[in-house]
Write a protein that holds these residues in place. Structure first.
Motif, PDB file in Angstrom:
ATOM      1  N   ASP A  99      69.468   5.427  -7.691  1.00 49.57           N
ATOM      2  CA  ASP A  99      69.811   6.460  -6.713  1.00 49.57           C
ATOM      3  C   ASP A  99      69.068   7.758  -7.009  1.00 49.57           C
ATOM      4  O   ASP A  99      68.571   8.423  -6.099  1.00 49.57           O
ATOM      5  N   GLN A 100      68.998   8.125  -8.278  1.00 55.38           N
ATOM      6  CA  GLN A 100      68.336   9.366  -8.665  1.00 55.38           C
ATOM      7  C   GLN A 100      66.841   9.314  -8.367  1.00 55.38           C
ATOM      8  O   GLN A 100      66.261  10.300  -7.883  1.00 55.38           O
ATOM      9  N   ILE A 101      66.221   8.173  -8.629  1.00 53.09           N
ATOM     10  CA  ILE A 101      64.799   8.016  -8.340  1.00 53.09           C
ATOM     11  C   ILE A 101      64.567   8.042  -6.833  1.00 53.09           C
ATOM     12  O   ILE A 101      63.638   8.698  -6.343  1.00 53.09           O
ATOM     13  N   THR A 142      62.448  10.725  -2.147  1.00 50.11           N
ATOM     14  CA  THR A 142      62.694  11.122  -0.770  1.00 50.11           C
ATOM     15  C   THR A 142      62.569  12.632  -0.623  1.00 50.11           C
ATOM     16  O   THR A 142      61.966  13.125   0.333  1.00 50.11           O
ATOM     17  N   ALA A 143      63.111  13.375  -1.569  1.00 49.20           N
ATOM     18  CA  ALA A 143      63.029  14.830  -1.531  1.00 49.20           C
ATOM     19  C   ALA A 143      61.579  15.293  -1.595  1.00 49.20           C
ATOM     20  O   ALA A 143      61.183  16.234  -0.894  1.00 49.20           O
ATOM     21  N   ALA A 144      60.767  14.633  -2.409  1.00 46.38           N
ATOM     22  CA  ALA A 144      59.348  15.005  -2.507  1.00 46.38           C
ATOM     23  C   ALA A 144      58.636  14.775  -1.181  1.00 46.38           C
ATOM     24  O   ALA A 144      57.834  15.611  -0.743  1.00 46.38           O
ATOM     25  N   LEU A 145      58.943  13.652  -0.519  1.00 44.30           N
ATOM     26  CA  LEU A 145      58.322  13.380   0.779  1.00 44.30           C
ATOM     27  C   LEU A 145      58.770  14.387   1.839  1.00 44.30           C
ATOM     28  O   LEU A 145      57.954  14.849   2.643  1.00 44.30           O
ATOM     29  N   VAL A 146      60.043  14.724   1.840  1.00 42.59           N
ATOM     30  CA  VAL A 146      60.550  15.712   2.799  1.00 42.59           C
ATOM     31  C   VAL A 146      59.867  17.054   2.564  1.00 42.59           C
ATOM     32  O   VAL A 146      59.450  17.728   3.510  1.00 42.59           O
ATOM     33  N   GLU A 191      67.179  20.910  -4.210  1.00 42.46           N
ATOM     34  CA  GLU A 191      68.241  21.101  -3.223  1.00 42.46           C
ATOM     35  C   GLU A 191      68.375  19.860  -2.328  1.00 42.46           C
ATOM     36  O   GLU A 191      69.489  19.389  -2.071  1.00 42.46           O
ATOM     37  N   ILE A 192      67.246  19.340  -1.885  1.00 39.33           N
ATOM     38  CA  ILE A 192      67.258  18.148  -1.036  1.00 39.33           C
ATOM     39  C   ILE A 192      67.805  16.949  -1.810  1.00 39.33           C
ATOM     40  O   ILE A 192      68.679  16.226  -1.323  1.00 39.33           O
ATOM     41  N   LEU A 206      72.191  12.993  -3.088  1.00 38.43           N
ATOM     42  CA  LEU A 206      73.066  12.364  -4.074  1.00 38.43           C
ATOM     43  C   LEU A 206      74.534  12.706  -3.822  1.00 38.43           C
ATOM     44  O   LEU A 206      75.413  11.866  -4.026  1.00 38.43           O
ATOM     45  N   ALA A 207      74.794  13.907  -3.362  1.00 37.33           N
ATOM     46  CA  ALA A 207      76.173  14.307  -3.072  1.00 37.33           C
ATOM     47  C   ALA A 207      76.741  13.488  -1.915  1.00 37.33           C
ATOM     48  O   ALA A 207      77.943  13.190  -1.895  1.00 37.33           O
ATOM     49  N   ASP A 208      75.885  13.118  -0.976  1.00 42.25           N
ATOM     50  CA  ASP A 208      76.334  12.329   0.171  1.00 42.25           C
ATOM     51  C   ASP A 208      76.736  10.913  -0.193  1.00 42.25           C
ATOM     52  O   ASP A 208      77.347  10.210   0.611  1.00 42.25           O
ATOM     53  N   LEU A 209      76.403  10.465  -1.398  1.00 47.42           N
ATOM     54  CA  LEU A 209      76.773   9.114  -1.815  1.00 47.42           C
ATOM     55  C   LEU A 209      78.275   8.986  -2.101  1.00 47.42           C
ATOM     56  O   LEU A 209      78.831   7.907  -2.021  1.00 47.42           O
ATOM     57  N   HIS A 210      78.908  10.096  -2.485  1.00 48.75           N
ATOM     58  CA  HIS A 210      80.339  10.125  -2.816  1.00 48.75           C
ATOM     59  C   HIS A 210      80.688   9.161  -3.942  1.00 48.75           C
ATOM     60  O   HIS A 210      81.750   8.531  -3.928  1.00 48.75           O
ATOM     61  N   ARG A 211      79.774   9.020  -4.869  1.00 51.21           N
ATOM     62  CA  ARG A 211      80.004   8.221  -6.076  1.00 51.21           C
ATOM     63  C   ARG A 211      79.031   8.702  -7.142  1.00 51.21           C
ATOM     64  O   ARG A 211      78.137   9.485  -6.860  1.00 51.21           O
ATOM     65  N   VAL A 212      79.220   8.221  -8.337  1.00 51.66           N
ATOM     66  CA  VAL A 212      78.309   8.585  -9.421  1.00 51.66           C
ATOM     67  C   VAL A 212      76.974   7.893  -9.148  1.00 51.66           C
ATOM     68  O   VAL A 212      76.926   6.665  -8.988  1.00 51.66           O
TER      69      VAL A 212
END
Length: 78
Positions: A46-48, A53-57, A29-30, A35-41
């Motif tokens: 970016d995926q890494i 970042t999600a794992a740290l959060v 979810e995080i 990725l959705a906030d990037l507003h691009r593919v």
């Protein structure tokens, strides 16, 4: 008696599996939100970045839930 031990083992695995599944869902979810906030593919980079970042959060949230200090994890996120 052996049946009780076996049942508690199964129940323990089920509880652990549920916790792991919930943690994975929260991490995804995080990452998806980032990725959705990037507003691009998103690129592979970016995926890494989003996954790390999600794992740290998630680790910071879990530490806070246990009453531990998460300042270093939060610093790494920023």
């Amino acid at each position: 008696m052996a049946e009780m031990a076996e049942l508690s083992r199964i129940d323990g695995r089920t509880k652990l599996a549920k916790r792991l599944k919930a943690a994975d869902a929260r991490r995804r979810e995080i990452a998806d939100g980032l990725l959705a906030d990037l507003h691009r593919v998103p690129s592979m980079r970016d995926q890494i970045w989003a996954a790390n970042t999600a794992a740290l959060v998630l680790l910071a949230e879990q530490a806070e839930a246990r009453g531990e200090d998460s300042a270093e994890l939060r610093r790494q996120v920023t």
